[in-house]
Design a protein around this motif. Structure first.
Motif, mmCIF file in Angstrom:
data_model
loop_
_atom_site.group_PDB
_atom_site.id
_atom_site.type_symbol
_atom_site.label_atom_id
_atom_site.label_comp_id
_atom_site.label_asym_id
_atom_site.label_seq_id
_atom_site.Cartn_x
_atom_site.Cartn_y
_atom_site.Cartn_z
ATOM 1 N N VAL A 48 -61.925 45.914 -2.006
ATOM 2 C CA VAL A 48 -62.254 44.530 -1.611
ATOM 3 C C VAL A 48 -61.383 44.121 -0.420
ATOM 4 C CG1 VAL A 48 -62.083 42.100 -2.306
ATOM 5 C CG2 VAL A 48 -63.184 43.751 -3.821
ATOM 6 N N ASN A 49 -60.088 44.446 -0.493
ATOM 7 C CA ASN A 49 -59.201 44.102 0.622
ATOM 8 C C ASN A 49 -59.565 44.864 1.893
ATOM 9 O OD1 ASN A 49 -57.250 42.040 0.099
ATOM 10 N ND2 ASN A 49 -56.415 43.352 -1.510
ATOM 11 N N GLU A 50 -59.958 46.129 1.735
ATOM 12 C CA GLU A 50 -60.346 46.914 2.915
ATOM 13 C C GLU A 50 -61.579 46.310 3.588
ATOM 14 O OE1 GLU A 50 -58.749 51.136 1.026
ATOM 15 O OE2 GLU A 50 -60.871 50.920 1.513
ATOM 16 N N ILE A 51 -62.542 45.898 2.773
ATOM 17 C CA ILE A 51 -63.761 45.293 3.357
ATOM 18 C C ILE A 51 -63.402 43.972 4.032
ATOM 19 C CG2 ILE A 51 -66.044 44.333 2.867
ATOM 20 C CD1 ILE A 51 -66.197 46.250 0.444
ATOM 21 N N ALA A 52 -62.546 43.188 3.378
ATOM 22 C CA ALA A 52 -62.153 41.889 3.961
ATOM 23 C C ALA A 52 -61.475 42.103 5.313
ATOM 24 C CB ALA A 52 -61.231 41.150 3.001
ATOM 25 N N GLU A 53 -60.664 43.137 5.416
ATOM 26 C CA GLU A 53 -59.978 43.420 6.691
ATOM 27 C C GLU A 53 -60.991 43.770 7.777
ATOM 28 O OE1 GLU A 53 -56.815 46.273 6.346
ATOM 29 O OE2 GLU A 53 -56.458 46.272 8.520
ATOM 30 N N LEU A 54 -61.952 44.614 7.430
ATOM 31 C CA LEU A 54 -62.985 44.978 8.412
ATOM 32 C C LEU A 54 -63.800 43.752 8.817
ATOM 33 C CD1 LEU A 54 -64.181 48.292 6.745
ATOM 34 C CD2 LEU A 54 -63.094 48.112 8.986
ATOM 35 N N MET A 55 -64.100 42.897 7.851
ATOM 36 C CA MET A 55 -64.880 41.693 8.167
ATOM 37 C C MET A 55 -64.083 40.748 9.057
ATOM 38 S SD MET A 55 -66.928 40.855 4.649
ATOM 39 C CE MET A 55 -68.147 39.773 5.428
ATOM 40 N N PRO A 105 -58.838 31.033 0.168
ATOM 41 C CA PRO A 105 -59.568 31.695 -0.904
ATOM 42 C C PRO A 105 -60.030 30.690 -1.947
ATOM 43 C CG PRO A 105 -57.199 31.991 -1.211
ATOM 44 C CD PRO A 105 -57.381 31.270 0.110
ATOM 45 N N ILE A 106 -61.265 30.890 -2.456
ATOM 46 C CA ILE A 106 -61.719 30.126 -3.622
ATOM 47 C C ILE A 106 -61.267 30.918 -4.850
ATOM 48 C CG2 ILE A 106 -63.688 29.168 -4.857
ATOM 49 C CD1 ILE A 106 -65.223 29.042 -2.208
ATOM 50 N N LEU A 107 -60.345 30.307 -5.632
ATOM 51 C CA LEU A 107 -59.794 30.981 -6.810
ATOM 52 C C LEU A 107 -60.917 31.144 -7.847
ATOM 53 C CD1 LEU A 107 -56.473 28.955 -7.201
ATOM 54 C CD2 LEU A 107 -56.962 30.867 -5.671
ATOM 55 N N ARG A 108 -60.773 32.224 -8.591
ATOM 56 C CA ARG A 108 -59.802 33.295 -8.444
ATOM 57 C C ARG A 108 -60.238 34.381 -7.460
ATOM 58 N NH1 ARG A 108 -59.922 36.142 -13.951
ATOM 59 N NH2 ARG A 108 -62.100 35.549 -13.670
ATOM 60 N N ALA A 109 -61.538 34.697 -7.481
ATOM 61 C CA ALA A 109 -61.960 35.939 -6.844
ATOM 62 C C ALA A 109 -61.636 36.002 -5.351
ATOM 63 C CB ALA A 109 -63.450 36.160 -7.080
ATOM 64 N N GLY A 110 -61.605 34.848 -4.682
ATOM 65 C CA GLY A 110 -61.295 34.847 -3.256
ATOM 66 C C GLY A 110 -59.923 35.423 -2.947
ATOM 67 N N LEU A 111 -59.009 35.334 -3.929
ATOM 68 C CA LEU A 111 -57.657 35.884 -3.722
ATOM 69 C C LEU A 111 -57.712 37.364 -3.366
ATOM 70 C CD1 LEU A 111 -55.699 34.289 -6.702
ATOM 71 C CD2 LEU A 111 -55.397 33.792 -4.261
ATOM 72 N N GLY A 112 -58.723 38.040 -3.878
ATOM 73 C CA GLY A 112 -58.853 39.483 -3.643
ATOM 74 C C GLY A 112 -59.077 39.841 -2.192
ATOM 75 N N MET A 113 -59.430 38.874 -1.347
ATOM 76 C CA MET A 113 -59.704 39.162 0.066
ATOM 77 C C MET A 113 -58.546 38.785 0.985
ATOM 78 S SD MET A 113 -63.650 37.759 0.061
ATOM 79 C CE MET A 113 -64.045 38.174 1.766
ATOM 80 N N VAL A 114 -57.554 38.067 0.465
ATOM 81 C CA VAL A 114 -56.527 37.479 1.337
ATOM 82 C C VAL A 114 -55.641 38.542 1.997
ATOM 83 C CG1 VAL A 114 -54.500 35.973 1.374
ATOM 84 C CG2 VAL A 114 -56.522 35.297 0.079
ATOM 85 N N ASP A 115 -55.124 39.468 1.222
ATOM 86 C CA ASP A 115 -54.189 40.449 1.796
ATOM 87 C C ASP A 115 -54.852 41.274 2.901
ATOM 88 O OD1 ASP A 115 -52.236 39.536 0.157
ATOM 89 O OD2 ASP A 115 -52.328 41.200 -1.263
ATOM 90 N N GLY A 116 -56.111 41.612 2.722
ATOM 91 C CA GLY A 116 -56.828 42.396 3.738
ATOM 92 C C GLY A 116 -56.899 41.644 5.058
ATOM 93 N N ILE A 117 -57.174 40.338 4.988
ATOM 94 C CA ILE A 117 -57.268 39.541 6.228
ATOM 95 C C ILE A 117 -55.881 39.365 6.844
ATOM 96 C CG2 ILE A 117 -58.024 37.341 7.204
ATOM 97 C CD1 ILE A 117 -60.083 37.165 4.934
ATOM 98 N N LEU A 118 -54.866 39.202 5.981
ATOM 99 C CA LEU A 118 -53.492 39.040 6.499
ATOM 100 C C LEU A 118 -53.002 40.299 7.218
ATOM 101 C CD1 LEU A 118 -51.741 37.048 3.622
ATOM 102 C CD2 LEU A 118 -52.225 36.244 5.948
#
Ligand SMILES: O=P(O)(O)OC[C@H]1O[C@H](OP(=O)(O)OP(=O)(O)O)[C@H](O)[C@@H]1O
Ligand SMILES: O=c1cc[nH]c(=O)[nH]1
Ligand SMILES: [Mg+2]
Length: 209
Positions: A33-40, A76-89
């Protein structure tokens, strides 16, 4: 009208298929999930404004580009949005992070807001609202409402899997925002789950049921 764009880079499609698999475990789900968020984030940030700055290289002084203007806030919209934060950071390490807590009532499918904490000066920031799933659109609409109420103007919504119903509802409620998804799926089932989807993103990220 803001745009709706499916970011279907081959790496994104490949990684999304990995996490759709019901046998993908918590650890791998979280990582991917984080890898996809980073690519996005790479695609979503493509139109960030630049300005000219003077830089002295070891050879000479020259004028080159640097990011200008609005500072990014990831929401992020909690909770699931948290899964994308580190990838974008990984890509935008200086971004601030605001949180919107929201859960979907299982009976009515209507979102219930339980937490909002934002940085100051939201009106002058570029905001990425992130949530892996855009289903009926209720949570996304309420999250954007909460941000606009606090002065937010420049908002992009970034999700992994979108249902057509959710895209339509979000665009009708907030025609000014841009929406990015890694995939546009078929429809919602009778319980409001995206088909084929990937199940309950929050539960899969955090190992809950
Ligand atoms: O478009 P909607 O119909 O509103 O559905 C999408 C919302 O549902 C999920 O959250 P959930 O309520 O499961 O909360 P959780 O992240 O804490 O699991 C998902 O992460 C979205 O926030
Ligand atoms: O399919 C869905 C719909 C809403 N929330 C999820 O986590 N998954
Ligand atoms: Mg959930």
């Amino acid at each position: 009208m803001g745009k709706f764009e499916v970011l279907d880079h081959p790496l994104i499609q490949h990684k999304l298929t990995i996490i759709r698999d019901k046998n993908c475990g918590t650890r791998e789900f979280r990582e991917v999930v984080n890898e996809i968020a980073e690519l996005m984030a790479y695609e979503v940030s493509r139109d960030m404004p630049l300005e000219d700055v003077e830089v002295e290289t070891p050879i000479t002084v020259t004028t080159k580009k640097s990011l200008a203007g609005k500072k990014v806030v990831i929401v992020p919209i909690l909770r699931a949005g948290l899964g994308m934060v580190d990838g974008i950071l990984e890509l935008i390490p200086a971004a601030k992070v605001g949180h919107v807590g929201m859960y979907r009532d299982e009976e009515t499918l209507k979102p219930v807001e339980y937490f909002v904490k934002m940085p100051e000066n939201m009106e002058s920031r570029e905001i990425f609202v992130v949530d892996p799933m855009l289903a009926t659109g209720g949570s996304a609409i309420m999250a954007v409402d909460a941000l606009k109420k606090r002065g937010a103007v420049t908002i992009k919504f970034v999700c992994l899997v979108a249902a057509p119903e959710g895209v339509k509802a979000l665009r009708e409620a907030h025609p000014d925002i841009d929406i990015f998804a890694a995939a546009l799926d078929d429809h919602l089932d009778e319980n409001g789950y995206i088909v084929p989807g990937l199940g309950d993103a929050g539960d899969r990220l955090f190992g809950t049921k």
